[in-house]
Design an enzyme around this catalytic site. Structure first.
Site, PDB file in Angstrom:
ATOM      1  CD  GLU A   1      -2.134   1.191 -13.832  1.00  0.00           C
ATOM      2  OE1 GLU A   1      -3.093   0.368 -13.924  1.00  0.00           O
ATOM      3  OE2 GLU A   1      -1.362   1.167 -14.163  1.00  0.00           O
TER       4      GLU A   1
ATOM      5  N   GLY B   1     -29.881  15.391 -25.375  1.00  0.00           N
ATOM      6  CA  GLY B   1     -31.040  15.041 -24.046  1.00  0.00           C
ATOM      7  C   GLY B   1     -30.984  13.394 -23.992  1.00  0.00           C
TER       8      GLY B   1
ATOM      9  CB  THR C   1      -3.301   4.951  -3.229  1.00  0.00           C
ATOM     10  OG1 THR C   1      -2.828   4.891  -4.804  1.00  0.00           O
ATOM     11  CG2 THR C   1      -3.699   6.015  -2.961  1.00  0.00           C
ATOM     12  CD  GLU C   2      -0.056   4.171   3.097  1.00  0.00           C
ATOM     13  OE1 GLU C   2       0.247   5.075   3.922  1.00  0.00           O
ATOM     14  OE2 GLU C   2       0.836   2.970   2.856  1.00  0.00           O
TER      15      GLU C   2
ATOM     16  CG  PHE D   1      -0.338  -2.272  -7.710  1.00  0.00           C
ATOM     17  CD1 PHE D   1       0.685  -3.059  -7.921  1.00  0.00           C
ATOM     18  CD2 PHE D   1      -0.370  -0.940  -7.685  1.00  0.00           C
ATOM     19  CE1 PHE D   1       2.013  -2.134  -8.161  1.00  0.00           C
ATOM     20  CE2 PHE D   1       0.514   0.002  -7.888  1.00  0.00           C
ATOM     21  CZ  PHE D   1       2.095  -0.858  -8.124  1.00  0.00           C
TER      22      PHE D   1
ATOM     23  CB  THR E   1      -2.927  12.579 -11.778  1.00  0.00           C
ATOM     24  OG1 THR E   1      -1.649  13.064 -11.480  1.00  0.00           O
ATOM     25  CG2 THR E   1      -3.641  12.336 -10.407  1.00  0.00           C
TER      26      THR E   1
HETATM   27  C1  LIG Z   1     -11.273   4.517  -8.739  1.00  0.00           C
HETATM   28  C2  LIG Z   1      -9.934   4.316  -8.118  1.00  0.00           C
HETATM   29  C3  LIG Z   1      -9.318   3.125  -8.140  1.00  0.00           C
HETATM   30  C4  LIG Z   1      -7.838   3.053  -7.610  1.00  0.00           C
HETATM   31  N1  LIG Z   1      -7.210   2.080  -7.747  1.00  0.00           N
HETATM   32  C5  LIG Z   1      -5.849   2.100  -7.235  1.00  0.00           C
HETATM   33  C6  LIG Z   1      -5.198   0.650  -6.996  1.00  0.00           C
HETATM   34  O1  LIG Z   1      -5.823  -0.300  -7.357  1.00  0.00           O
HETATM   35  N2  LIG Z   1      -4.093   0.574  -6.404  1.00  0.00           N
HETATM   36  C7  LIG Z   1      -3.482   1.863  -5.945  1.00  0.00           C
HETATM   37  O2  LIG Z   1      -2.540   1.671  -5.440  1.00  0.00           O
HETATM   38  N3  LIG Z   1      -4.187   3.334  -6.138  1.00  0.00           N
HETATM   39  C8  LIG Z   1      -5.290   3.204  -6.785  1.00  0.00           C
HETATM   40  N4  LIG Z   1      -5.848   4.519  -6.953  1.00  0.00           N
HETATM   41  C9  LIG Z   1      -5.289   5.603  -6.160  1.00  0.00           C
HETATM   42  C10 LIG Z   1      -4.851   6.538  -7.551  1.00  0.00           C
HETATM   43  O3  LIG Z   1      -3.740   6.020  -8.179  1.00  0.00           O
HETATM   44  C11 LIG Z   1      -4.640   7.796  -6.853  1.00  0.00           C
HETATM   45  O4  LIG Z   1      -5.676   8.590  -6.665  1.00  0.00           O
HETATM   46  C12 LIG Z   1      -3.866   8.979  -7.841  1.00  0.00           C
HETATM   47  O5  LIG Z   1      -2.377   8.361  -7.902  1.00  0.00           O
HETATM   48  C13 LIG Z   1      -3.859  10.434  -7.554  1.00  0.00           C
HETATM   49  O6  LIG Z   1      -3.563  10.371  -6.177  1.00  0.00           O
HETATM   50  P1  LIG Z   1      -4.594  11.405  -4.995  1.00  0.00           P
HETATM   51  O7  LIG Z   1      -5.957  10.895  -5.389  1.00  0.00           O
HETATM   52  O8  LIG Z   1      -4.158  11.455  -3.984  1.00  0.00           O
HETATM   53  O9  LIG Z   1      -4.164  12.942  -5.613  1.00  0.00           O
HETATM   54  P2  LIG Z   1      -3.266  13.712  -5.294  1.00  0.00           P
HETATM   55  O10 LIG Z   1      -2.110  13.146  -5.476  1.00  0.00           O
HETATM   56  O11 LIG Z   1      -3.676  14.442  -4.043  1.00  0.00           O
HETATM   57  O12 LIG Z   1      -3.568  15.041  -6.507  1.00  0.00           O
HETATM   58  C14 LIG Z   1      -4.317  15.900  -6.572  1.00  0.00           C
HETATM   59  C15 LIG Z   1      -4.025  16.666  -7.745  1.00  0.00           C
HETATM   60  O13 LIG Z   1      -2.783  17.264  -7.582  1.00  0.00           O
HETATM   61  C16 LIG Z   1      -2.000  17.304  -8.900  1.00  0.00           C
HETATM   62  N5  LIG Z   1      -0.571  16.807  -8.475  1.00  0.00           N
HETATM   63  C17 LIG Z   1      -0.093  16.222  -7.358  1.00  0.00           C
HETATM   64  N6  LIG Z   1       1.144  16.138  -7.382  1.00  0.00           N
HETATM   65  C18 LIG Z   1       1.436  16.876  -8.461  1.00  0.00           C
HETATM   66  C19 LIG Z   1       2.732  17.420  -9.105  1.00  0.00           C
HETATM   67  N7  LIG Z   1       4.034  16.914  -8.585  1.00  0.00           N
HETATM   68  N8  LIG Z   1       2.765  18.037 -10.045  1.00  0.00           N
HETATM   69  C20 LIG Z   1       1.620  18.282 -10.695  1.00  0.00           C
HETATM   70  N9  LIG Z   1       0.449  17.752 -10.287  1.00  0.00           N
HETATM   71  C21 LIG Z   1       0.246  17.302  -9.002  1.00  0.00           C
HETATM   72  C22 LIG Z   1      -2.617  15.790  -9.140  1.00  0.00           C
HETATM   73  O14 LIG Z   1      -2.302  15.610 -10.667  1.00  0.00           O
HETATM   74  C23 LIG Z   1      -4.084  15.910  -9.288  1.00  0.00           C
HETATM   75  O15 LIG Z   1      -4.638  16.595 -10.097  1.00  0.00           O
HETATM   76  C24 LIG Z   1      -7.411   4.372  -7.380  1.00  0.00           C
HETATM   77  C25 LIG Z   1      -8.105   5.507  -7.232  1.00  0.00           C
HETATM   78  C26 LIG Z   1      -9.192   5.617  -7.799  1.00  0.00           C
HETATM   79  C27 LIG Z   1     -10.054   6.888  -7.754  1.00  0.00           C
END
Ligand SMILES: Cc1cc2nc3c(=O)[nH]c(=O)nc-3n(C[C@H](O)[C@H](O)[C@H](O)COP(=O)(O)OP(=O)(O)OC[C@H]3O[C@@H](n4cnc5c(N)ncnc54)[C@H](O)[C@@H]3O)c2cc1C
Lengths: 263, 389
Positions: B363, B340, B125-126, B122, B365
């Protein structure tokens, strides 16, 4: 092609104790599992089925609860299963067991291949397979680690012996007893598990397989257990490691310490 | 606790547990250390029919729902959530097709996914679009009988390993939130490639990669539903999949609890097993209580979700947020109880502690989940004419 796999329920070795006085297994309260080598036999049969297509029947001789073992292998993809169960079978030695199994295989008719595990972990005799083949008057190969069909009516096997490996070609019908190298037992699948749960398993007694009372069970057994004892422990073994020169050096030291005459 | 599961549901649980115990547990440390994708385990899972538990029978599945999927995921997660994530991500990739795909799309892809012959993924994310899904830049432009995709997806679970990708792309920028659409892209499509495999803190058995689209040309029949449905499909997919993340959390917490209790019963300090110290007992008591509470929530929410209720988004978010927080708390305490030894790689709780964190991030945060729950509460109470007070 019809394949039969012989399986046996044994006490789970992890939880088994040996009675210090009688030297027999304390079976009370111990869970039963399928003899681990028999699961390799099932796997070997199913792999042959995957490759060439076959109908695989599992058979076990045992008490009514041995049905559980049959349902387990059905859930792994075995097509059907037969339980040989009759009070008259009780107390059977390897020969009486093989006699009963042979009668059941004859009743099934037209069987091309029989698989057994190399031995059962409770009795450890490794005899039932060879005896079964002998009674049925078909060729057999023991300790098989690899096998495949070689043309429509031959089986090619690789067996492990103390000296090395041997490659045999057996005309079918034949029997093989297998080692773990034939492949890890597969896990069940949900569809087979559901089928296994619902399946009604035929139970064959002595009349069904056309045997007389005096040929099976205790009365059909040629062997009697007179005494059970723990064999003396084998001497400690040391595996020498490293480059050959070092190993020779080490070996020399060992022999010297052991005061081998002439060193 | 008795959750009144049907015979079939118990069978799913039992089978997944057997696979976790016999096949996953012996190799989990090795997979983690080597950051190796568990291809062989995926084949074991395929052969077990578990990939199809939530897929309708007419497409080769078992016709279960979210609860069945959660039961399988939970048991696999007891052994390793890296492996369980790879398994669950295929479901995440399948849901857009299952929920909104045409008859042709469903019959072309679902039987393979159900049988585990092909893995799905799926891709939303970018680099500039994480929590803010509407910020995606990947485009899909119609060209006769084709769409042409350009852009890069980041951190896609099963990237490079899967054969079938549900990909979100902008089809009409001017339409804003109604300007994105979902497409099915297959491995091997012209112009579709993969970036590097990410190095991660935890779930290292799962593969996380970039998907790169450079003038990637796909037949127009790969569009899921209609243009503009993209964000709706994404949200509805998350409603189905988030209880599964909760199930990963419950399984992981249970796995850590099992080890912590066993260890506390055996470890002797000051002449007694450490479980006899009240401080340790209370920790274990809280761990067990939270884990059971999370499980009760996931099971009843999953049952509820299988009736397609109007409050699906809120309940799905509750599952995800609660169980993932529990998993982080319980694995942290498990390390503490092992002291430990818990910090060393010799015991699996070190890995479980590292693995747990992802559940609060992917999926959506946990902050985003709480936003969803809060917004839904605001809407719900706005509709009520007269409150209880
Ligand atoms: C191991 C791994 C597997 C993944 N697999 C997939 C996948 O299969 N498909 C896919 O599409 N994506 C995938 N992702 C992406 C994942 O869904 C995103 O990392 C996630 O949605 C958060 O986006 P970000 O990392 O850009 O964080 P950001 O959106 O930049 O957020 C950074 C921080 O700000 C907070 N924040 C941001 N906006 C708000 C708001 N409006 N209110 C309060 N807090 C906020 C967040 O909660 C977080 O703490 C994966 C990520 C990882 C690490």
């Amino acid at each position: 092609m019809k394949i039969v796999v012989c399986i046996k329920q044994v006490p789970d070795a992890k939880n088994v104790r040996i009675d210090p006085n009688t030297h027999t297994l304390v079976r009370q309260g111990v869970e039963s599992i399928i003899n681990p080598f028999d699961l390799f036999a099932v796997e070997a049969a199913l792999r042959l089925k995957d490759r060439h297509g076959a109908h695989v029947t599992a058979i076990t001789m045992g008490p009514p609860q041995a049905e559980e073992a049959l349902r387990d292998v059905l859930s792994r993809g075995v097509d059907d299963a037969v339980l040989l169960s009759d009070r008259a079978f009780a107390g059977a030695d390897t020969w009486a067991t093989a006699t009963a199994l042979a009668a059941a295989v004859r009743k099934m008719g037209d069987v091309s291949l029989i698989f057994c595990g190399k031995q059962a972990i409770d009795g450890d005799t490794a005899q039932v397979g060879p005896e079964l083949a002998t009674i049925l008057d078909i060729p057999y190969a023991t300790f098989v680690k690899e096998l495949n069909l070689d043309g429509p009516d031959h089986l090619k096997v690789v067996r492990r012996t103390d000296e090395g490996t041997e490659v045999w070609r057996l005309p079918l019908p034949a029997l093989v007893t297998v080692l773990r190298e034939v492949g890890d037992p597969r896990v069940p699948s949900l569809k087979h598990k559901m089928r296994a749960k619902k399946a009604t398993l035929p139970v064959w007694g002595i009349q069904d397989v056309g045997l007389d009372q005096d040929r099976v069970g205790l009365s059909g057994s040629y062997t009697q257990v007179v005494k059970v004892f723990s064999p003396p422990r084998r001497a400690d073994r040391v595996m020498l490691q490293g480059p050959v020169e070092d190993q020779v050096e080490q070996l020399y030291r060992y022999l010297k310490e052991a005061k081998v005459p002439g060193l | 606790m008795n959750y009144f599961l049907s015979e079939e549901q118990k069978m799913i649980q039992e089978l997944a547990e057997q696979i976790a115990r016999e096949k996953i547990r012996p190799v989990r440390a090795q997979l983690d250390e080597a950051e190796a994708f568990p291809s062989e385990l995926m084949q074991v899972l395929a052969q077990s029919d578990l990939f199809g538990v939530y897929i309708p029978e007419e497409y080769g599945g078992l016709g279960g729902g979210i609860l069945e999927n959660c039961l399988a995921v939970e048991q696999l997660a007891r052994a390793c959530i890296g492996v369980a994530t790879s398994f669950a991500a295929s479901g995440l990739g399948a849901y857009p097709i299952l929920l909104y795909g045409s008859e042709e799309q469903k019959s072309a892809y679902l039987p393979d996914i159900a049988a585990g012959r092909r893995l799905a993924a799926f891709a939303v994310t970018e680099s500039g679009a994480g929590s803010d899904v509407t910020a995606i830049k990947t485009t899909a432009v119609k060209d006769g009988d084709h769409y042409i995709l350009n852009g890069t997806k980041q951190w896609i679970t099963n990237g490079g390993e899967a054969d079938i990708y549900s990909v979100l792309a902008v089809t009409d920028k001017a339409k804003g939130p109604r300007g994105a659409s979902f497409f099915i892209v297959e491995k091997g499509d012209p112009g579709f490639g993969f970036g590097k495999k990410e190095k991660k803190l935890g779930i290292r058995a799962s593969a996380t990669r970039e998907l790169v689209f450079q003038d990637c040309r796909i037949p127009k029949e790969r569009l899921i539903a209609k243009e503009g449905m993209g964000f709706i499909i994404a949200m509805k997919t998350f409603d189905k999949s988030r209880p599964g993340i909760g199930a990963l959390g419950v399984g992981l917490a249970q796995g850590a609890l099992d080890i912590a209790v066993e260890y506390a019963r055996k470890r002797v300090q000051f002449g007694k097993p450490i479980i006899s110290f009240q401080a340790v007992q209370h920790k274990l008591a809280d761990m067990a209580t939270k884990t059971e509470a999370a499980r009760a929530l996931i099971y009843s929410a999953a049952r509820h979700m299988d009736t397609n209720p109007p409050d699906a988004s809120k309940v799905a978010a509750m599952c995800k947020v609660f169980a993932s927080d529990v998993a982080v708390e319980v694995t942290t305490e498990a390390v503490q109880i092992l002291g430990g030894y818990g910090y060393m790689r010799d015991y699996p709780v070190e890995k479980m502690f590292r693995d747990a964190k992802i559940l609060q991030i992917y999926e959506g945060t946990n902050e985003i989940q709480r936003n969803i729950i809060g917004q839904e509460l605001n809407k719900e109470y706005g509709r009520i004419k007269e409150t209880f007070f």
